[in-house]
Design an enzyme around this catalytic site. Structure first.
Site, PDB file in Angstrom:
ATOM      1  N   GLU A 152      17.582   0.330   6.061  1.00  0.00           N
ATOM      2  CA  GLU A 152      18.576   1.270   6.611  1.00  0.00           C
ATOM      3  C   GLU A 152      19.765   1.413   5.661  1.00  0.00           C
ATOM      4  OE1 GLU A 152      17.229   2.879   8.804  1.00  0.00           O
ATOM      5  OE2 GLU A 152      15.709   1.396   9.327  1.00  0.00           O
ATOM      6  N   TYR A 174       6.059   6.642   3.590  1.00  0.00           N
ATOM      7  CA  TYR A 174       6.805   5.426   3.251  1.00  0.00           C
ATOM      8  C   TYR A 174       6.088   4.660   2.124  1.00  0.00           C
ATOM      9  CZ  TYR A 174       9.387   5.655   7.749  1.00  0.00           C
ATOM     10  OH  TYR A 174      10.181   6.020   8.799  1.00  0.00           O
TER      11      TYR A 174
HETATM   12 ZN   LIG Z   1      13.664   4.981   6.738  1.00  0.00          ZN
END
Ligand SMILES: [Zn+2]
Length: 626
Positions: A318, A403
């Site tokens: 994050e 990702y």
């Molecule tokens: Zn992310």
């Protein structure tokens, strides 16, 4: 964002009916806004948080630039909003009533809201528009938690999750990552509760029931965020701290005590941190994701509170979004790999400095295995990093391929060009596109110019395009390895073959990641007695680490090991994070016997889940989500 992987969803429905010729990869197919004519620069919010009506109520003033002088209408995104009045005004002029109408509702995108400029409203490049409104009962960004679903049990709690296209369910706005806004807000709450936003939170704010916010850095709309509850603050360092309910505050401050160090390290690695403070908000268990990179204030799941800092890679993720995603933003949801793949790569770089290469190698291998699982379930057309994407749901269109495959592409480039050259490239990338947005194609041009052609690395643009436009992985893709995970896998086999006793497993020296790999490496044909012995010896059904529990209960469901089903159901009630529970339901649904039982367990637990999680699991269990 850090989110779930599902093995159940088929993505075939995403194949669009549109013809190939009309597809424009730089166009945002998930917003109705006419941003080519009118662009929002700033929003002033004034909202009352009404827990009894489960409603936000108030006004939004949009500060707009008319970039096409012929534009006579402004089209905004909305979902379920009730608009009572709309006014427009020239700079310094009075607010004039304006006509507005809703268009046809779309299940994914919501409803276009068109405002007509008054006939006597002379063209002017700048104007304001005020919308008086309230949110609807099905606002997809909002979760309203009754006191019993909070840690303290005495006060209600509410929070937003705007990514990908849910900001439109609590603010009428141009809901596309292609444009950026600054904002201010006045939030009215019950007096004893605190409000925090993705803005300039002041840790010393007294509880007054009226909170003022200012966000001077321009952000895309999906980073608008608000939470209200019985929250308190604990400092973690000079510019860092954590907000959460008092019952969880000590555990959170302990778990995330390394956050200041992480922020300092990230600034050294990736360039100056541009957002002022970096705080965390630990939400109640129903938060659907691992974390959400709301600027200045990452929202995170309490499932990270393992008691041993073992799951802080989510915080690294994050935080890294403060560069990749929040500072340089994907232009459309089709370009999401530029947010998530880049962030996953930065996360691994950060974790390597802070926790060492062994731990990061373990996480790289687990990510790679998740990627291979995704390739088994996601249709080839959606396996490209930047696939054609003009229909479907931006929350879930390619599992977690963007990702892990994105991270692997950047690792591949680092390997080819060397860390020094690659880091210089990344630094200039963040500088050159700071507070801007970028498409995949613009990124490829920039990469070609500033890395591929400039440095000796023997990677051609067409090789990179294979990653970006083709399914699967190129043959020369790097394959992560981890000696410690290899050892854990070997021991799973040795134990199952009777070559090693349970008391001989060196579990005390294993990381949680090694335990996850051990569980995943157990042979398929273990008996229930063997699973029982293993569970008892290693305490798997009672594991405090949420990733170990997740991995174990997926295996419990796959293997129909019913002795642990009570614990499995407890797991499904303890956590609301989609990643931790949806694959367990999925394994039950797929094991040939337990689809009905899984539906019953879901029926008992769903009151504790977030609407996004409910929709996800309903799809896994082939149910209507309403
Ligand atoms: Zn992310």
């Amino acid at each position: 964002m850090l989110r779930t992987t599902l093995s159940m969803i088929t993505f075939a429905f995403l194949v669009s009916a549109c013809s190939q010729e009309t597809y424009d990869p730089s166009y945002d197919y998930f917003s109705f806004a006419n941003t080519e004519q009118v662009v929002t620069r700033h929003i002033d919010l004034d909202l009352t948080v009404d827990f009894s009506a489960e409603q936000l109520r108030g006004s939004a003033i949009l500060h707009l630039d008319r970039i096409d002088a012929s534009a006579t209408e402004i089209v905004l995104d909305s979902r379920g909003l009730h608009i009572s009045e709309v006014y427009v005004a020239l700079p310094d002029g009075p607010m004039l009533p304006a006509e507005f109408r809703f268009g046809e509702e779309d299940a994914i995108k919501g409803t276009p809201l068109t405002v007509s400029l008054p006939a006597d409203f002379k063209p002017n490049s700048k104007f304001r528009m005020r919308l008086d409104y309230r949110t609807g009962p099905g606002a997809t960004a909002l979760q309203w938690l009754p006191p019993e679903l909070t840690a303290g049990g005495k006060h209600p709690f509410m929070f937003t999750q705007s990514q990908a296209i849910h900001a439109r369910s609590w603010v009428p706005l141009q809901d596309t990552p292609a444009i950026r806004i600054t904002y201010s807000a006045v939030i009215h709450t019950p007096r004893q509760l605190l409000a925090v936003m993705s803005a300039n939170n002041d840790p010393l704010t007294p509880r007054s029931g009226e909170y003022h916010f200012d966000m001077p850095q321009p952000i895309p709309s999906y980073l608008l965020a608000l939470a209200v509850g019985n929250m308190f603050f604990a400092p973690l360092g000079r510019d860092t701290g954590v907000y959460t309910e008092p019952e969880v505050l000590d555990a959170a401050a302990f778990e995330f005590s390394g956050t200041q160090d992480m922020l300092d390290t990230a600034s050294e690695l990736f360039g100056p941190y541009q957002w002022g403070r970096y705080d965390l908000l630990v939400l109640p268990p129903s938060f659907p994701y691992g974390g959400m990179e709301n600027p200045r204030l990452s929202f995170v799941t309490p499932s990270l509170l393992a008691g041993d800092h073992s799951l802080v890679s989510v915080i690294a993720h994050e935080l890294a979004h403060s560069w990749s995603g929040n500072l340089v933003t994907n232009a459309t949801w089709r370009d999401q790999w530029l947010n998530e793949g880049m962030t996953s790569y930065l996360e691994s770089r950060l974790m390597e400095v802070l926790y060492g290469k062994d731990r990061v190698d373990e996480e790289r291998v687990l990510g790679f295995e998740e990627l291979l699982l995704n390739f088994e379930t996601v249709v080839p057309a959606q396996q490209a990093l930047a696939p054609r994407f003009d229909s479907g749901d931006p929350d879930d269109f390619q599992g977690t391929i963007h990702y892990h495959k994105g991270q692997l592409l950047l690792q591949y480039l680092e390997n080819a060009f060397g860390r020094d050259s690659f880091d210089k490239f990344l630094g200039s990338y963040f500088d050159d596109f700071a507070f801007g947005t970028i498409t995949t194609e613009r990124f490829l041009d920039y990469l070609d110019e500033n890395l591929l052609q400039r440095h000796e690395g023997n990677v051609s643009r067409s090789q990179v395009e294979t990653w970006v436009y083709e399914p699967g992985l190129p043959t020369d893709a790097p394959v992560p390895t981890s000696a410690t995970l290899d050892q854990a896998a070997a021991m799973a086999l040795a134990w199952s073959q009777g070559e090693l006793g349970l008391n001989e497993l060196p579990v005390d020296s294993w990381s949680p990641q090694a335990m996850v790999h051990f569980i995943n490496s157990l042979p398929a044909d273990l008996s229930n007695d063997e699973l029982g012995l293993l569970d008892k010896a290693l305490g798997l059904s009672d594991a405090r680490n949420a990733e170990i529990s997740r991995t174990w209960f997926i295996q419990v469901a796959k293997r129909q090991y019913r002795a642990a089903y009570d614990n499995l159901e407890q797991h499904l009630n303890r956590y609301g994070r989609t990643r931790l529970i949806a694959p367990v339901y999925g394994a039950m649904a797929e094991n040939g016997s337990d689809l009905e039982l899984a539906r019953e367990m879901f029926g008992r637990a769903r009151g504790k889940y977030h609407p996004l999680t409910i929709a996800n699991i309903a799809s896994v269990l082939q149910l209507e989500s309403n």
